[in-house]
Design a protein around this motif. Structure first.
Motif, PDB file in Angstrom:
ATOM      1  N   ILE A  57    -110.096 -23.059 -41.908  1.00 58.32           N
ATOM      2  CA  ILE A  57    -111.300 -23.745 -41.427  1.00 58.32           C
ATOM      3  C   ILE A  57    -112.130 -24.234 -42.609  1.00 58.32           C
ATOM      4  N   ALA A  58    -112.229 -23.400 -43.652  1.00 66.58           N
ATOM      5  CA  ALA A  58    -112.962 -23.806 -44.852  1.00 66.58           C
ATOM      6  C   ALA A  58    -112.331 -25.035 -45.498  1.00 66.58           C
ATOM      7  N   LEU A  59    -111.026 -25.202 -45.304  1.00 68.36           N
ATOM      8  CA  LEU A  59    -110.311 -26.376 -45.824  1.00 68.36           C
ATOM      9  C   LEU A  59    -110.300 -27.525 -44.823  1.00 68.36           C
ATOM     10  N   GLN A  60    -111.086 -27.344 -43.734  1.00 71.43           N
ATOM     11  CA  GLN A  60    -111.196 -28.373 -42.695  1.00 71.43           C
ATOM     12  C   GLN A  60    -109.863 -28.665 -42.016  1.00 71.43           C
ATOM     13  N   ASP A  61    -109.108 -27.608 -41.766  1.00 73.28           N
ATOM     14  CA  ASP A  61    -107.843 -27.736 -41.046  1.00 73.28           C
ATOM     15  C   ASP A  61    -108.092 -27.517 -39.557  1.00 73.28           C
ATOM     16  N   PRO A  62    -107.932 -28.548 -38.723  1.00 75.53           N
ATOM     17  CA  PRO A  62    -108.233 -28.420 -37.288  1.00 75.53           C
ATOM     18  C   PRO A  62    -107.338 -27.425 -36.566  1.00 75.53           C
ATOM     19  N   MET A  63    -106.111 -27.239 -37.038  1.00 75.21           N
ATOM     20  CA  MET A  63    -105.219 -26.282 -36.385  1.00 75.21           C
ATOM     21  C   MET A  63    -105.746 -24.855 -36.534  1.00 75.21           C
ATOM     22  N   SER A  64    -106.361 -24.561 -37.672  1.00 69.90           N
ATOM     23  CA  SER A  64    -106.945 -23.230 -37.876  1.00 69.90           C
ATOM     24  C   SER A  64    -108.132 -23.027 -36.942  1.00 69.90           C
TER      25      SER A  64
END
Length: 201
Positions: free
Chosen positions: A23-30
């Motif tokens: 989420i911190a890396l802006q990954d929508p799957m996370s």
């Protein structure tokens, strides 16, 4: 799934901390994985505290929006991801309860009556009246839908879902209108010399 050093999401099962790093890396799957795992818990907490399904649904949306937009606030040394989400949920519920209680008392009409009938010194009444006029002026400069959404939330005490029903707009659209409207209001009030605290979400 897991996150490699370059931030690429790989297949496999995500644990909570891995999801938070994603989420911190802006990954929508996370974010989706975290939502799927913990949105029922957040909803249950909100229902117990607010007793309204519409409000609870708003809290779920608010919590995961904050988790996404303000992921840097999470500190794994202070709380586990699940504890952090529970804390966010309770805090947002308390905020909503306080805001709704305040808004029910402070309608636009009660502000007018309070200014007219107050026993405060004349200069204090004049300042209050001037601030009220500045807020009204700033509101009048918003797009019609933004103004209607903001007034319904902050003067009528309606939930986002109730505003969506009232205005016949999708819930996501209403949230966007309120967020953008508040940004424009703060900018206008700042230019007029009022602090950010004059109007807040």
């Amino acid at each position: 799934m897991s996150v490699d050093p370059q931030g690429t999401i790989q297949q496999g099962k995500l644990d909570d901390l891995t999801m938070m790093r994603g989420i911190a890396l802006q990954d929508p799957m996370s974010l989706r994985a975290m939502y799927d795992k913990y949105s029922p818990l957040v909803f249950t907490i909100a229902m117990r505290m607010l007793h309204r399904r519409e409000d609870a649904e708003d809290i779920v949306a608010d919590v995961f929006w904050e988790l996404w937009e303000k992921s840097s606030r999470y500190d794994q040394t202070r709380a586990s991801p699940s504890t952090y989400l529970v804390t966010l949920a309770r805090s947002r519920c308390i905020d909503r309860t306080r805001r709704k209680s305040y808004r029910q008392q402070m309608t636009m009409g009660s502000i007018d009556e309070g200014a007219a009938g107050t026993d405060a010194p004349a200069d204090g009444v004049a300042i209050l009246d001037e601030q009220r006029q500045l807020v009204r002026s700033a509101l009048s400069k918003l797009d019609d839908t933004q103004r209607q959404a903001v007034e319904a939330a902050y003067y009528e005490g309606l939930s986002h879902s109730e505003i969506a029903d009232k205005l016949g707009k999708p819930l996501g659209t209403i949230k966007t209108h309120i967020r953008q409207g508040l940004i424009r209001l703060r900018e206008a009030l700042r230019k007029d010399g009022l602090t950010d605290g004059s109007i807040s979400k």
